[in-house]
Design an enzyme around this catalytic site. Sequence first.
Site, PDB file in Angstrom:
ATOM      1  N   LEU A  12      -7.368   1.995   3.080  1.00 16.92           N
ATOM      2  CA  LEU A  12      -6.973   3.063   3.462  1.00 16.92           C
ATOM      3  C   LEU A  12      -6.728   3.400   1.899  1.00 16.92           C
ATOM      4  O   LEU A  12      -6.147   4.933   1.442  1.00 16.92           O
ATOM      5  CB  LEU A  12      -5.241   3.074   4.308  1.00 16.92           C
ATOM      6  CG  LEU A  12      -5.781   3.402   5.523  1.00 16.92           C
ATOM      7  CD1 LEU A  12      -4.385   2.898   6.428  1.00 16.92           C
ATOM      8  CD2 LEU A  12      -6.264   4.774   5.894  1.00 16.92           C
ATOM      9  N   GLN A  44       0.680  -1.230   0.424  1.00 14.93           N
ATOM     10  CA  GLN A  44       0.132  -0.108  -0.214  1.00 14.93           C
ATOM     11  C   GLN A  44       1.077   1.449  -0.210  1.00 14.93           C
ATOM     12  O   GLN A  44       0.779   2.365   0.201  1.00 14.93           O
ATOM     13  CB  GLN A  44      -0.936   0.105   1.099  1.00 14.93           C
ATOM     14  CG  GLN A  44      -1.909  -1.243   1.403  1.00 14.93           C
ATOM     15  CD  GLN A  44      -3.439  -0.826   2.374  1.00 14.93           C
ATOM     16  OE1 GLN A  44      -3.107  -1.422   2.975  1.00 14.93           O
ATOM     17  NE2 GLN A  44      -4.030   0.269   2.039  1.00 14.93           N
ATOM     18  N   GLU A  93      -5.154  -7.765   5.285  1.00 13.52           N
ATOM     19  CA  GLU A  93      -3.820  -7.268   5.253  1.00 13.52           C
ATOM     20  C   GLU A  93      -3.097  -8.617   4.042  1.00 13.52           C
ATOM     21  O   GLU A  93      -2.719  -8.259   3.038  1.00 13.52           O
ATOM     22  CB  GLU A  93      -3.135  -7.025   5.877  1.00 13.52           C
ATOM     23  CG  GLU A  93      -3.512  -5.984   7.335  1.00 13.52           C
ATOM     24  CD  GLU A  93      -3.784  -4.997   6.432  1.00 13.52           C
ATOM     25  OE1 GLU A  93      -3.409  -4.188   5.147  1.00 13.52           O
ATOM     26  OE2 GLU A  93      -4.568  -3.538   6.620  1.00 13.52           O
TER      27      GLU A  93
END
Length: 185
Positions: free
Chosen positions: A111, A65, A154
Site C-alpha cells: 500500500l 505505513q 509486515e
Amino acid sequence: MIGMKDIIREGHPSLRKRAEEVEFPLSEADRKLSEELMEYVMNSQNPEKSEKYGLRPGIGLAAPQVDQLKRMFALHIMEEEQDPISFVAINPRIISHSVEKTYLVTGEGCLSVDRDVEGFVPRYARITVKAFDPEGKEYKLRLKGLPAIAFQHELDHLNGIMFYDHIDPKNPYREIPGAIPLDRA
C-alpha cells in the site's frame, strides 16, 4: 478511520526506520491505532466500502505505513478453502522458521508503493511467531503459504525494510533454490 491519504509512500523517511516496542497496557492512542489498522484491511477487501472510501485493497497494514513508528500491524486474509486469518500483532517476532523458502509467483505489492515492482521476493515457507494482542495477551501461531509471506512482509515494515529490498536487482526473476512457488491466481 485510516484512508489512502493517511498511508505514507515510498521515499518517506519513516518507512526506513525501526519501529519502537509498544508498552502495555496500551495507551488509548495505541488501542485506537490497532483498531484502525484492522478496520482498514477489512474495509479495503469489502468491494462496497473500498469503492465508497477509495481504498486500495490490502491484506496487511503496519503502523509505520501510517507514520506511527510502533511495532504493530494488522493482517486480514480471506482465502477460498482456508480458515480466515485476522489478527493484530503487537511486538511480533519470528521464533522459528523453515529452511525451505517460498515466493509469490505474481510478486508482492504494498500500500506504500504506488508502482508495480516485478520480481520474486524470497520468504520462509513456514514460520512460528509470537506476538501480543491489544489486550496484552501473548499468542503463538504457525503460519505457512500466503499468511507466512504476509506476516514477513509486515514484520519487515517494523524494521524499515521494503519488500523490493529482497528482490535480486540484476535478475528479478532469478530462480530461488529449493523454493516453492506460491500462485494465488
